[in-house]
Design an enzyme around this catalytic site. Sequence first.
Site, PDB file in Angstrom:
ATOM      1  N   HIS A  62       0.849  -1.205   0.000  1.00 17.23           N
ATOM      2  CA  HIS A  62       0.000   0.000   0.000  1.00 17.23           C
ATOM      3  C   HIS A  62       0.885   1.256   0.000  1.00 17.23           C
ATOM      4  O   HIS A  62       1.274   1.744   1.047  1.00 17.23           O
ATOM      5  CB  HIS A  62      -0.908  -0.024   1.237  1.00 17.23           C
ATOM      6  CG  HIS A  62      -1.992   1.006   1.240  1.00 17.23           C
ATOM      7  ND1 HIS A  62      -3.237   0.792   1.780  1.00 17.23           N
ATOM      8  CD2 HIS A  62      -2.024   2.281   0.786  1.00 17.23           C
ATOM      9  CE1 HIS A  62      -3.984   1.880   1.644  1.00 17.23           C
ATOM     10  NE2 HIS A  62      -3.264   2.806   1.055  1.00 17.23           N
ATOM     11  N   HIS A  64       1.485   5.213  -2.077  1.00 14.50           N
ATOM     12  CA  HIS A  64       0.983   6.235  -2.999  1.00 14.50           C
ATOM     13  C   HIS A  64       2.200   6.889  -3.647  1.00 14.50           C
ATOM     14  O   HIS A  64       2.975   7.553  -2.960  1.00 14.50           O
ATOM     15  CB  HIS A  64       0.145   7.269  -2.242  1.00 14.50           C
ATOM     16  CG  HIS A  64      -1.055   6.672  -1.574  1.00 14.50           C
ATOM     17  ND1 HIS A  64      -2.262   6.503  -2.229  1.00 14.50           N
ATOM     18  CD2 HIS A  64      -1.231   6.158  -0.330  1.00 14.50           C
ATOM     19  CE1 HIS A  64      -3.137   5.932  -1.397  1.00 14.50           C
ATOM     20  NE2 HIS A  64      -2.530   5.709  -0.239  1.00 14.50           N
ATOM     21  N   ASP A 304       1.185   2.546   3.804  1.00 18.29           N
ATOM     22  CA  ASP A 304       0.284   3.626   3.369  1.00 18.29           C
ATOM     23  C   ASP A 304       1.101   4.909   3.118  1.00 18.29           C
ATOM     24  O   ASP A 304       0.668   6.020   3.455  1.00 18.29           O
ATOM     25  CB  ASP A 304      -0.846   3.863   4.371  1.00 18.29           C
ATOM     26  CG  ASP A 304      -2.013   4.669   3.774  1.00 18.29           C
ATOM     27  OD1 ASP A 304      -1.952   5.015   2.569  1.00 18.29           O
ATOM     28  OD2 ASP A 304      -2.973   4.947   4.513  1.00 18.29           O
TER      29      ASP A 304
HETATM   30 ZN   LIG Z   1      -6.992   4.327   2.333  1.00 19.36          ZN
END
Ligand SMILES: [Zn+2]
Length: 449
Positions: A62, A64, A304
Amino acid sequence: MRKILITGGRVIDPATRTDDHVDVLLAEGRVAEWGKGIEAGGETLTVDVDGAIVAPGLVDMHVHLRDPGREDEETIESGTAAAAHGGVTAVAAMPNTEPAIDTPSWVEYVRSQETPIAVYPIAAITVGREGKTLTGMAELAEAGAVAFSDDGSPVVSPTVMRRALEYASMVGLPIISHCEDLDLKGSGVMNEGLASTLSGLRGIPAAAEEVAVARDIILARTTGAKLHIAHVSTEGSVELVRRAKEDGIAITCETAPHYFSLNDDDVRSYDTSLRVSPPIRSAADLAAIKVGLADGTIDAIASDHAPHSVEEKQVEFDAAPPGMIGVETLLPVTLTNLVQSGTVTLERAVELLSTDPASILNIPHGTLEAGSRADVTVFDPDWAWEVTADWFRSKSKNSPFIGRTLQGRVILTISEGKIVFEENATSDNDDGEAHAEGEHRPEELPVHV
Ligand SMILES: [Zn+2]
């Protein structure tokens, strides 16, 4: 390609239930063999890791990468360099870019970049991540997507989520759900509780996450599809997943290091890097997350990693966009707050950071078994060091761990048989000789040719 022989390490490979002092030989981008006293041939680079842990390359499911759209915050190039620095040899990139990764050509764009480590695109569930029309999942899977997610936003409509689960199931890929009920969340910016009252910030109840987790578990049960819950943060969510697993539902979940390392009292500092979605929860939630990690309810730890520019984060807490960087501190924060504290063993930590996320995404990583891809992370679990802003290779610096002391540090990352990060390596020094400066691993540095 030169062969690499890693000697002097303790090999931990949960997939083969190995925890032993053995040598590992890498050749042609693969793990060739392991065992005691392997003889190196003439063309072999021998690396003595001096008692460090030798593990399969970490898999961060995960992240970005902000590319396309916000290349000022991160690019596929800078984000994967940061990952290599953190001992991560495979990342799954979330599709909430601008534009969203919702067509086969955007999936190909992510896959076609030259990167030091492997990058797997996650494609959007709905066109433009608007929650209305499903993407062409079969074509996206064909192009190389490994999962579907509208992460950053929940899929609000239960009907759309139900169909998404049905279609994803037909192409054999998981749905990764960002569980958040927007109505219950309202305009909240931190966990709802005493800390939010004392800080004067609007709260987000645990129920905002748990209502969404419960809905998606029910939909996973009726469709039989593979559901993965992203960034589980509350005690109630852990309990819902535990019961769903007992009921035989095909569910997996992850949490992020900040949910087992920080609690909402820390947020009273108003440090905007602590504004994340879901929010950092209470001490009781943190304790429940640790239990879930230890007992197998939680399957993976993912960072994340969410880069934001200094300008965007240098605002009032309420106005800051949610997210913190994390792909580089994934391992040391896990070692410090889970392993050193005795919550999980080193073997379980490696399973959570490598073996299990690889198996959830069905990607060829997460083991050192002979014949597998030569992805190796070498780390010293005892090295205590202070995190500084200039240590990061990410383009962004929004980490709450800056200024904190962590225990455990990556010293060598190998991706497909190539060294992609080496502690203390310098650009004009490719003979592997270590250069001493600043704070160092107490013993001798690892690499000797
Ligand atoms: Zn999320």
